[in-house]
Design a protein around this motif. Sequence first.
Motif, mmCIF file in Angstrom:
data_model
loop_
_atom_site.group_PDB
_atom_site.id
_atom_site.type_symbol
_atom_site.label_atom_id
_atom_site.label_comp_id
_atom_site.label_asym_id
_atom_site.label_seq_id
_atom_site.Cartn_x
_atom_site.Cartn_y
_atom_site.Cartn_z
ATOM 1 N N MET A 97 0.819 -1.207 0.000
ATOM 2 C CA MET A 97 0.000 0.000 0.000
ATOM 3 C C MET A 97 0.852 1.257 0.000
ATOM 4 O O MET A 97 0.410 2.315 -0.401
ATOM 5 N N GLY A 98 2.080 1.135 0.531
ATOM 6 C CA GLY A 98 2.924 2.309 0.614
ATOM 7 C C GLY A 98 3.311 2.856 -0.746
ATOM 8 O O GLY A 98 3.552 4.057 -0.894
ATOM 9 N N GLU A 99 3.374 1.988 -1.751
ATOM 10 C CA GLU A 99 3.764 2.446 -3.083
ATOM 11 C C GLU A 99 2.708 3.338 -3.710
ATOM 12 O O GLU A 99 2.999 4.118 -4.618
ATOM 13 N N ARG A 100 1.480 3.233 -3.259
ATOM 14 C CA ARG A 100 0.414 4.031 -3.857
ATOM 15 C C ARG A 100 0.430 5.491 -3.396
ATOM 16 O O ARG A 100 -0.174 6.350 -4.018
ATOM 17 N N LYS A 101 1.140 5.747 -2.301
ATOM 18 C CA LYS A 101 1.138 7.103 -1.768
ATOM 19 C C LYS A 101 1.877 8.076 -2.675
ATOM 20 O O LYS A 101 1.597 9.263 -2.673
ATOM 21 N N GLY A 102 2.857 7.572 -3.431
ATOM 22 C CA GLY A 102 3.629 8.453 -4.292
ATOM 23 C C GLY A 102 2.959 8.793 -5.600
ATOM 24 O O GLY A 102 3.421 9.673 -6.325
ATOM 25 N N VAL A 103 1.847 8.131 -5.898
ATOM 26 C CA VAL A 103 1.175 8.368 -7.173
ATOM 27 C C VAL A 103 -0.245 8.888 -6.972
ATOM 28 O O VAL A 103 -1.058 8.820 -7.888
ATOM 29 N N ASN A 104 -0.549 9.361 -5.750
ATOM 30 C CA ASN A 104 -1.903 9.872 -5.549
ATOM 31 C C ASN A 104 -2.062 11.229 -6.218
ATOM 32 O O ASN A 104 -1.083 11.860 -6.633
ATOM 33 N N LYS A 105 -3.281 11.678 -6.336
ATOM 34 C CA LYS A 105 -3.603 12.914 -7.054
ATOM 35 C C LYS A 105 -3.958 14.066 -6.102
ATOM 36 O O LYS A 105 -4.402 15.106 -6.551
ATOM 37 N N TYR A 106 -3.775 13.868 -4.813
ATOM 38 C CA TYR A 106 -4.151 14.910 -3.859
ATOM 39 C C TYR A 106 -2.974 15.867 -3.648
ATOM 40 O O TYR A 106 -1.847 15.437 -3.355
ATOM 41 N N TYR A 107 -3.233 17.149 -3.798
ATOM 42 C CA TYR A 107 -2.232 18.176 -3.550
ATOM 43 C C TYR A 107 -2.765 19.071 -2.422
ATOM 44 O O TYR A 107 -3.898 19.572 -2.505
ATOM 45 N N PRO A 108 -1.979 19.277 -1.377
ATOM 46 C CA PRO A 108 -2.461 20.114 -0.255
ATOM 47 C C PRO A 108 -2.643 21.554 -0.693
ATOM 48 O O PRO A 108 -2.084 21.999 -1.697
ATOM 49 N N PRO A 109 -3.430 22.328 0.063
ATOM 50 C CA PRO A 109 -3.694 23.719 -0.345
ATOM 51 C C PRO A 109 -2.440 24.590 -0.373
ATOM 52 O O PRO A 109 -2.361 25.528 -1.171
ATOM 53 N N ASP A 110 -1.450 24.278 0.470
ATOM 54 C CA ASP A 110 -0.244 25.094 0.498
ATOM 55 C C ASP A 110 0.841 24.587 -0.437
ATOM 56 O O ASP A 110 2.011 24.955 -0.293
ATOM 57 N N TYR A 111 0.487 23.750 -1.410
ATOM 58 C CA TYR A 111 1.483 23.182 -2.333
ATOM 59 C C TYR A 111 2.025 24.269 -3.258
ATOM 60 O O TYR A 111 1.261 25.063 -3.814
ATOM 61 N N ASP A 112 3.352 24.293 -3.420
ATOM 62 C CA ASP A 112 4.018 25.272 -4.284
ATOM 63 C C ASP A 112 4.664 24.516 -5.447
ATOM 64 O O ASP A 112 5.611 23.739 -5.248
ATOM 65 N N PRO A 113 4.189 24.687 -6.695
ATOM 66 C CA PRO A 113 4.765 23.946 -7.829
ATOM 67 C C PRO A 113 6.222 24.276 -8.085
ATOM 68 O O PRO A 113 6.936 23.496 -8.723
ATOM 69 N N ARG A 114 6.687 25.418 -7.603
ATOM 70 C CA ARG A 114 8.067 25.799 -7.851
ATOM 71 C C ARG A 114 9.055 24.922 -7.092
ATOM 72 O O ARG A 114 10.260 24.945 -7.356
ATOM 73 N N LEU A 174 6.771 17.347 0.064
ATOM 74 C CA LEU A 174 6.499 16.631 1.306
ATOM 75 C C LEU A 174 7.774 16.145 1.976
ATOM 76 O O LEU A 174 7.717 15.681 3.129
ATOM 77 N N GLY A 175 8.910 16.199 1.263
ATOM 78 C CA GLY A 175 10.164 15.730 1.845
ATOM 79 C C GLY A 175 10.263 14.233 1.933
ATOM 80 O O GLY A 175 10.915 13.697 2.838
ATOM 81 N N THR A 176 9.636 13.518 1.001
ATOM 82 C CA THR A 176 9.657 12.054 0.992
ATOM 83 C C THR A 176 10.214 11.558 -0.332
ATOM 84 O O THR A 176 10.313 12.307 -1.314
ATOM 85 N N HIS A 177 10.548 10.265 -0.363
ATOM 86 C CA HIS A 177 11.057 9.615 -1.571
ATOM 87 C C HIS A 177 9.905 8.909 -2.272
ATOM 88 O O HIS A 177 8.909 8.521 -1.629
ATOM 89 N N ALA A 178 10.043 8.728 -3.589
ATOM 90 C CA ALA A 178 8.967 8.080 -4.349
ATOM 91 C C ALA A 178 8.765 6.626 -3.930
ATOM 92 O O ALA A 178 7.661 6.090 -4.022
ATOM 93 N N LEU A 179 9.843 5.963 -3.438
ATOM 94 C CA LEU A 179 9.732 4.568 -3.009
ATOM 95 C C LEU A 179 9.339 4.427 -1.543
ATOM 96 O O LEU A 179 9.259 3.304 -1.038
ATOM 97 N N ARG A 180 9.164 5.533 -0.848
ATOM 98 C CA ARG A 180 8.715 5.537 0.539
ATOM 99 C C ARG A 180 9.646 4.717 1.435
ATOM 100 O O ARG A 180 10.862 4.890 1.410
#
Length: 316
Positions: A1-18, A26-32
């Motif tokens: 289940m942990g692998e699915r967290k890196g491909v979710n579509k939810y972006y927090p309101p304070d997300y900065d695309p830059r 989020l300060g995490t790795h794609a492989l969790r």
Amino acid sequence: MGERKGVNKYYPPDYDPRVGGLNKFLGTHALRERARKIDKGIIIIRFEMPYNIWCEGCKNHIGMGVRYNAEKTKVGMYYTTPVYQFKMKCHLCDNHFVIKADPGNLDYVILSGARRQENRWDPTTNGQVVPETKETQKRLFDDSMYKLEHGSEDKNTADSAKPGLVKLFNRNEDVWADSYTANQVLRAQFRKTNYDLKRKASEDSLLLKKSSLDIPLLAEREEDKHIAGLLSMKLKPSRSISETTDNVRKEIISQSSLPSSNFTRTKEAKAIRILNQSKRDLGIKRKCPENAVKEDDGNVKRPSLVGDYSSTSESD
């Protein structure tokens, strides 16, 4: 289940695309959790046991194909192929065993924590055909005498194995041969051949009776059909493309390059009148040549355009 967290579509309101991406934000790795030791060059993978082993901690047997979460580490290179080392924990005790890949021999080597279950045998002892080892292949390439001796040994081995192969073939034929099916196929072929012969004989008898002949008839051939068609239709024998091309080439070569005798003085004068008429239509004045002769009727006789290839007595 942990692998699915890196491909979710939810972006927090304070997300900065830059920032460069959701994982960096989020300060995490794609492989969790699989990349929790990525700073040490270790990644967690799913490793499958390549052969049967004995665990040295609990002395239990671990079968081939059992899967573990192993720490994968790069420990070297074999030419251009990386060599990896896998460390995993036994599922029956707290013992860890380390296995390293061996790309040079296409195998895996146990470094610690377990021992391989030896149930291998020499396939040459029971007559199996096995590929040559790398040392033997290299020696065959370098040593001509060894190559000759090796070929002689292979030939003697084939000769000695031939009687046994013949016995196996005969036994296979005795056990698996289907005489009924073979006889059925053969009888079907005979029936078809007999039917064709009878049909041909009836057609020949009708033809002889129609023609009032009493002679034996031979089998038809394509050559006979072609000749008969030419005789009945009175056609000329057909020529191939190469023969037709050769005949056309010979006709062109045999023709004269000079004008024929059909080009008379009258035709020449007619051609000159047409040329003069075309000049007048274009508004161009044609000067009379110096060697032109004026005849009694007022017409100007111009010199001939071509040589005199025919008599002047010819008319239109």
